[in-house]
Design an enzyme around this catalytic site. Structure first.
Site: not given
Length: 478
Positions: A75, A151, A175
């Site tokens: 990520k 996220s 997330s």
């Protein structure tokens, strides 16, 4: 190896092929790259390539680990990769290049993973959908007119679409679990202190944040936790693992558990009928598997959760006023989204007393939940209050929204997950339900502090009883 063959395996399955010399890491890298090229244009899940880094790692010789040669994605937030920008979903940080791997990336490499790229994330993770101004929205492979969540939305879309078998994520308010629910994936948020945060930070976002992975199989999640768990040098605290590996736990029967369940939110936010149905069906399945299932929930004052999450305001004020100047970075309307600036400005107005209120709320909630989990092994709720929402529903670049108003808006969607970042206990989203119109609906289990093992045993049992990996989205590598 053909893409159709590649997508049939989870990460441990691919690693086994490498060990048996039926496929090489280079071949896996090539087929994964082709899968990314095939479906990423429709999804915008992968925003930058680490192919050169991956090729260097393979040439140098990969370490012998549980995932040697397995393609992976990290990520673009919360992890440092040497020689690579960490943009954090923001225009402000696009040129900020790390000089070294952080501890988590070091452990990913040690596990044998081959990281091919970085996934999309909302700006600084301050949204529960993935639509940053810096890179544009990520689409849900099940329905591109819906969000994959956030996220870790880029990670979820990539794994669901079979670009890679699993991908890195992190979790401050859900997330990992939110996008897992949106994309028919398994997502475990480990206990606070289980995964290292060094060498720069000792406690990320007052302990609310932790890193792990989004997977299609429970065993991949468990095996990766084995690979990354444990303290690093200078850790202020850590959560010790038990006598058995997490992979062994995931393969073991859970015994008869006492599971509480509720489908009502603590904030009073209405819950979609499909999310309620998912909980009822999951409760019935748990009962069929021999568990004691009881309608119950901890009586939580949601206002304390709202107070606890004011730590986001102070954290970002500190980042922009103290950290950014060290790198010559100027935070402003041209480099940051409106709600990011609004939250930082609210943080500047916080006093030391306000910050102490955050810590008191955090610790009071932890004590309340700790008491609840002396009576129950797990708490079952919906993961989300509604189905995956259309892109644009949560506009982080809206200057009319206040800081508190923005938190309330994102918690209307993610009404259940944030509580378990406050107290730090393990929690997971399990993909047990599909809506009538074909959207994934996860159910959420939280457990007692440090008892990740019980959740993994339960998850392994649920996966056997109601397997989910045969379901494939419309946008999928093949």
């Amino acid at each position: 190896m053909k893409i159709s063959e590649y997508t049939a395996f989870d990460a441990l399955g691919l690693a086994e092929l490498v060990r048996r010399r039926e496929v090489t890491p280079s071949e896996l890298m090539d087929v994964a790259s082709t899968a990314i090229e095939q479906v990423n244009p429709a999804l915008n899940a992968v925003i930058s390539s680490l192919r050169d880094d991956a090729e260097r790692a393979i040439r140098a010789g990969l370490p012998e680990g549980p995932f040697t040669g397995v393609p992976y994605l990290v990520k673009d937030l919360g992890i440092l990769v040497a020689g690579t920008p960490t943009g954090m979903g923001s225009r402000l940080f696009q040129g900020l290049v790390s000089s070294a791997d952080d501890e988590l990336m070091t452990r990913f490499r040690r596990a044998g993973l081959v990281s091919l790229g970085k996934t999309n994330t909302p700006e600084l993770g301050l949204n529960v959908v993935t639509e940053p101004a810096a890179h544009g929205p990520t689409r849900n492979p099940w329905r591109p007119d819906r969000t994959p969540g956030g996220s870790s939305g880029g990670a979820a879309a990539a794994v669901a679409a079979r670009m890679v078998p699993m991908a890195h994520g992190n979790d401050v308010a859900g997330s990992i679990r939110i996008p897992s629910s949106c994309c028919n994936l398994f997502g475990l948020k480990p206990t606070r202190g289980r995964v290292p945060t060094g060498p720069i930070e000792g406690e990320v976002l007052m302990g609310f944040a932790t890193d792990h992975v989004l997977t299609r199989s429970v065993r991949d999640s468990a095996a990766l936790l084995d690979a990354i768990a444990g303290p690093d040098a200078g850790a202020p605290y850590f959560t010790a693992s038990g006598p058995r590996s997490f992979l062994e736990e995931a393969r073991s029967p859970p015994g008869r558990l006492r599971i509480a369940f509720t489908d009502a939110s603590w904030s009073g936010v209405p819950v979609h009928d499909e999310c309620k149905l998912a909980v009822r069906r999951a409760a019935a399945l748990c009962e069929q598997l021999g568990h004691e299932v009881v309608p119950a929930r901890p009586e939580i004052a949601w206002e304390k959760v709202r107070i606890a999450f004011r730590m986001l305001l102070s954290y970002h004020a500190h980042m922009f006023d103290r950290v950014c100047p060290l790198y010559g970075l100027a935070a402003g309307r041209g480099t940051l989204e409106a709600t990011t600036l609004t939250m930082a400005e609210a943080g500047r107005r916080m006093s030391a007393v306000d910050l102490h209120d955050v810590l008191v709320a955090r610790d009071q909630l932890a004590r309340q939940l700790g008491q609840f989990f002396t009576q129950f092994d797990a708490l079952l709720t919906p993961t989300l209050a509604t189905l995956p929402i259309p892109p644009g529903t949560l506009d982080a670049d809206d200057p009319t929204v206040s800081a508190e108003g923005w938190l309330d808006r994102i918690f209307e969607f993610a009404a259940f997950t944030p509580l378990f970042n406050v107290n730090g206990s393990p929690a997971m989203s399990v993909p047990l339900h599909m809506s009538a119109d074909g959207l994934p609906v996860g159910v959420h289990f939280a457990g007692r502090y440090a008892d990740d093992a019980t959740l993994l045993r339960l998850a392994g049992q649920l996966e056997q009883a109601a397997p989910w990996d045969k379901r494939r989205p419309g946008i999928c590598a093949k």
